[in-house]
Scaffold this motif. Structure first.
Motif: not given
Length: 250
Positions: A170-182
């Motif tokens: 759905k969000f392919k080429n539509s978002v910039i991931i800036t961080s991940v919370i683990f």
């Protein structure tokens, strides 16, 4: 920050395929995200990458390659049993795993040796040796390209599947991931369901520990895969076929 025209592709992919990208932009702080929109980089042909594994260029790229190279690992919450780490997209996956091992945080040691950056991990839902990154992801943060609005997706929102996520669909080429919370465990536990890993540790006289598991994984990986620093490759990118229980019995 980098903004370079006619940049060599060889430095941007682990296959080390040569070629030229028309424009290469790398941002190393979140303050520079606005620059991507101000320059209208998303109006033309673009590609957002991390380290450049799991991809193969076949020639020059007539567009803009964008790389989010922000760095940082921050502890944002802690209890007796768990710790929550916010990791910026540009941290290398290997550095993050080693950070967890050195701090005795359990959950990602089976994923050591996978090439790439943290921001790419949820896209592919990377996995190896009985563990998938979805098992430890609490949230994914980023920006919608269409309207510059920030988002925070829960693990459920990411719709993780086998080497799959909403970021590939759905969000392919539509978002910039800036961080991940683990969310990682402070309590000792190991996932040793993968037969080769289990057998290796059974035959090893040393005590099972995070370091021992990580070493076992690396030894098994290195026996199967070439050193990506010496021989260009995409790492391990295959998908196992999914079949019904009935078919498996046959």
């Amino acid at each position: 920050m980098k903004n370079i025209y006619n940049y060599p592709l060889k430095t941007l992919n682990t296959f080390r395929v040569n070629g030229i990208v028309k424009r290469f932009v790398e941002i190393d702080t979140l303050d520079n995200v606005d620059y991507l929109f101000d320059e209208k980089l998303f109006k033309g042909k673009f590609l957002i990458i991390g380290e450049g594994s799991n991809m193969l260029f076949t020639g020059d790229f007539e567009g803009t390659i964008i790389r989010i190279a922000t760095k940082g690992i921050k502890k944002i919450k802690e209890t007796e049993e768990h710790v929550w780490l916010k990791v910026e997209a540009g941290e290398t996956w290997e550095d993050f795993v080693n950070y967890c091992i050195s701090n005795q945080y359990f959950g990602v040691e089976n994923l050591i040796g996978i090439p790439g950056w943290v921001g790419s991990a949820p896209v592919q839902n990377i996995g190896a040796y009985g563990v998938e990154v979805k098992d430890v992801i609490e949230k994914v943060e980023g920006v919608f390209i269409a309207n510059k609005e920030k988002f925070i997706f829960s693990s459920h929102d990411c719709k993780f599947g086998y080497r799959d996520s909403v970021f590939k669909n759905k969000f392919k080429n539509s978002v910039i991931i800036t961080s991940v919370i683990f969310k990682l465990s402070k309590k000792e536990y190991y996932t040793l369901t993968y037969k080769a890993l289990h057998d290796y540790l059974q035959n090893d006289s040393s005590t099972i520990s995070l370091s021992a598991v990580a070493k076992a994984v690396l030894d098994i990986r290195n026996s199967k895969l070439p050193d990506i620093q010496k021989i260009g490759s995409a790492g391990s990118f295959f998908k196992n076929p999914i079949i019904s229980p009935k078919k498996a019995e046959e």
